[in-house]
Design a protein around this motif. Sequence first.
Motif, mmCIF file in Angstrom:
data_model
loop_
_atom_site.group_PDB
_atom_site.id
_atom_site.type_symbol
_atom_site.label_atom_id
_atom_site.label_comp_id
_atom_site.label_asym_id
_atom_site.label_seq_id
_atom_site.Cartn_x
_atom_site.Cartn_y
_atom_site.Cartn_z
ATOM 1 N N ASP A 157 0.829 -1.205 0.000
ATOM 2 C CA ASP A 157 0.000 0.000 0.000
ATOM 3 C C ASP A 157 0.866 1.258 0.000
ATOM 4 N N LYS A 158 1.904 1.294 0.822
ATOM 5 C CA LYS A 158 2.788 2.460 0.872
ATOM 6 C C LYS A 158 3.502 2.683 -0.450
ATOM 7 N N ALA A 159 3.805 1.593 -1.156
ATOM 8 C CA ALA A 159 4.466 1.695 -2.455
ATOM 9 C C ALA A 159 3.460 1.906 -3.595
ATOM 10 N N GLN A 160 2.179 1.986 -3.261
ATOM 11 C CA GLN A 160 1.084 2.149 -4.222
ATOM 12 C C GLN A 160 1.093 1.066 -5.299
ATOM 13 N N LEU A 161 1.330 -0.169 -4.875
ATOM 14 C CA LEU A 161 1.371 -1.297 -5.810
ATOM 15 C C LEU A 161 0.112 -2.151 -5.773
ATOM 16 N N PHE A 162 -0.826 -1.809 -4.894
ATOM 17 C CA PHE A 162 -2.022 -2.644 -4.762
ATOM 18 C C PHE A 162 -3.217 -1.792 -4.386
ATOM 19 N N SER A 163 -4.333 -2.048 -5.060
ATOM 20 C CA SER A 163 -5.627 -1.487 -4.667
ATOM 21 C C SER A 163 -6.610 -2.637 -4.626
ATOM 22 N N GLY A 164 -7.246 -2.795 -3.507
ATOM 23 C CA GLY A 164 -8.211 -3.870 -3.369
ATOM 24 C C GLY A 164 -8.541 -4.112 -1.909
ATOM 25 N N VAL A 165 -9.318 -5.149 -1.700
ATOM 26 C CA VAL A 165 -9.698 -5.551 -0.350
ATOM 27 C C VAL A 165 -9.120 -6.935 -0.111
ATOM 28 N N VAL A 166 -8.432 -7.097 0.999
ATOM 29 C CA VAL A 166 -7.813 -8.374 1.346
ATOM 30 C C VAL A 166 -8.626 -9.012 2.458
ATOM 31 N N LEU A 167 -8.963 -10.278 2.276
ATOM 32 C CA LEU A 167 -9.711 -11.013 3.283
ATOM 33 C C LEU A 167 -9.013 -12.344 3.528
ATOM 34 N N LEU A 168 -8.746 -12.633 4.776
ATOM 35 C CA LEU A 168 -8.166 -13.910 5.178
ATOM 36 C C LEU A 168 -9.160 -14.572 6.112
ATOM 37 N N ALA A 169 -9.591 -15.780 5.766
ATOM 38 C CA ALA A 169 -10.575 -16.491 6.575
ATOM 39 C C ALA A 169 -10.137 -17.938 6.750
ATOM 40 N N LYS A 170 -10.551 -18.507 7.857
ATOM 41 C CA LYS A 170 -10.278 -19.908 8.123
ATOM 42 C C LYS A 170 -11.489 -20.505 8.813
ATOM 43 N N ASP A 171 -11.962 -21.613 8.291
ATOM 44 C CA ASP A 171 -13.120 -22.310 8.841
ATOM 45 C C ASP A 171 -14.329 -21.390 8.990
ATOM 46 N N GLY A 172 -14.506 -20.487 8.036
ATOM 47 C CA GLY A 172 -15.651 -19.588 8.053
ATOM 48 C C GLY A 172 -15.499 -18.376 8.951
ATOM 49 N N ASN A 173 -14.378 -18.245 9.624
ATOM 50 C CA ASN A 173 -14.132 -17.097 10.498
ATOM 51 C C ASN A 173 -13.179 -16.130 9.818
ATOM 52 N N ILE A 174 -13.536 -14.863 9.784
ATOM 53 C CA ILE A 174 -12.684 -13.847 9.183
ATOM 54 C C ILE A 174 -11.566 -13.506 10.155
ATOM 55 N N LEU A 175 -10.344 -13.717 9.696
ATOM 56 C CA LEU A 175 -9.170 -13.424 10.512
ATOM 57 C C LEU A 175 -8.608 -12.039 10.213
ATOM 58 N N TYR A 176 -8.772 -11.599 8.968
ATOM 59 C CA TYR A 176 -8.216 -10.314 8.542
ATOM 60 C C TYR A 176 -9.031 -9.802 7.375
ATOM 61 N N GLU A 177 -9.419 -8.546 7.429
ATOM 62 C CA GLU A 177 -10.135 -7.919 6.318
ATOM 63 C C GLU A 177 -9.815 -6.431 6.336
ATOM 64 N N LYS A 178 -9.268 -5.947 5.222
ATOM 65 C CA LYS A 178 -8.912 -4.528 5.178
ATOM 66 C C LYS A 178 -8.804 -4.065 3.727
ATOM 67 N N PRO A 179 -9.351 -2.889 3.430
ATOM 68 C CA PRO A 179 -9.180 -2.305 2.092
ATOM 69 C C PRO A 179 -7.861 -1.548 1.991
ATOM 70 N N PHE A 180 -7.304 -1.521 0.786
ATOM 71 C CA PHE A 180 -6.052 -0.812 0.529
ATOM 72 C C PHE A 180 -6.185 -0.019 -0.762
ATOM 73 N N GLY A 181 -5.468 1.068 -0.834
ATOM 74 C CA GLY A 181 -5.399 1.839 -2.071
ATOM 75 C C GLY A 181 -6.650 2.645 -2.341
ATOM 76 N N TYR A 182 -6.848 2.945 -3.621
ATOM 77 C CA TYR A 182 -7.948 3.796 -4.040
ATOM 78 C C TYR A 182 -8.940 3.029 -4.887
ATOM 79 N N ALA A 183 -10.216 3.394 -4.726
ATOM 80 C CA ALA A 183 -11.260 2.884 -5.615
ATOM 81 C C ALA A 183 -11.186 3.620 -6.947
ATOM 82 N N ASP A 184 -10.795 4.900 -6.886
ATOM 83 C CA ASP A 184 -10.621 5.726 -8.075
ATOM 84 C C ASP A 184 -9.335 6.536 -7.893
ATOM 85 N N TRP A 185 -8.313 6.184 -8.666
ATOM 86 C CA TRP A 185 -7.005 6.843 -8.527
ATOM 87 C C TRP A 185 -7.043 8.306 -8.943
#
Length: 85
Positions: free
Chosen positions: A37-65
């Motif tokens: 994100d700091k290097a502006q190399l990714f825009s999106g939402v990251v979700l990490l889940a295990k066994d149906g439980n969300i462990l990590y969810e966070k948006p990065f970057g811009y929806a409209d640059w």
Amino acid sequence: MIKAKLVLILLLLVFSLKNSEADQYADKLGELMSTYDKAQLFSGVVLLAKDGNILYEKPFGYADWEKKAPANNQTLFNIASITKI
């Protein structure tokens, strides 16, 4: 009765170890994505889940640059041509 308490304590210990392992994955993923994100190399939402439980969810970057509109969990992204048959 003592055996039942010992088994219960052991199960709680195992579950807490698994949760701490999952927390480590989420922490490492957060560090990695913050770097991108700091290097502006990714825009999106990251979700990490295990066994149906969300462990990590966070948006990065811009929806409209161009407008510098930040991404959020509801942002829809075009996924390019990788899904074409």
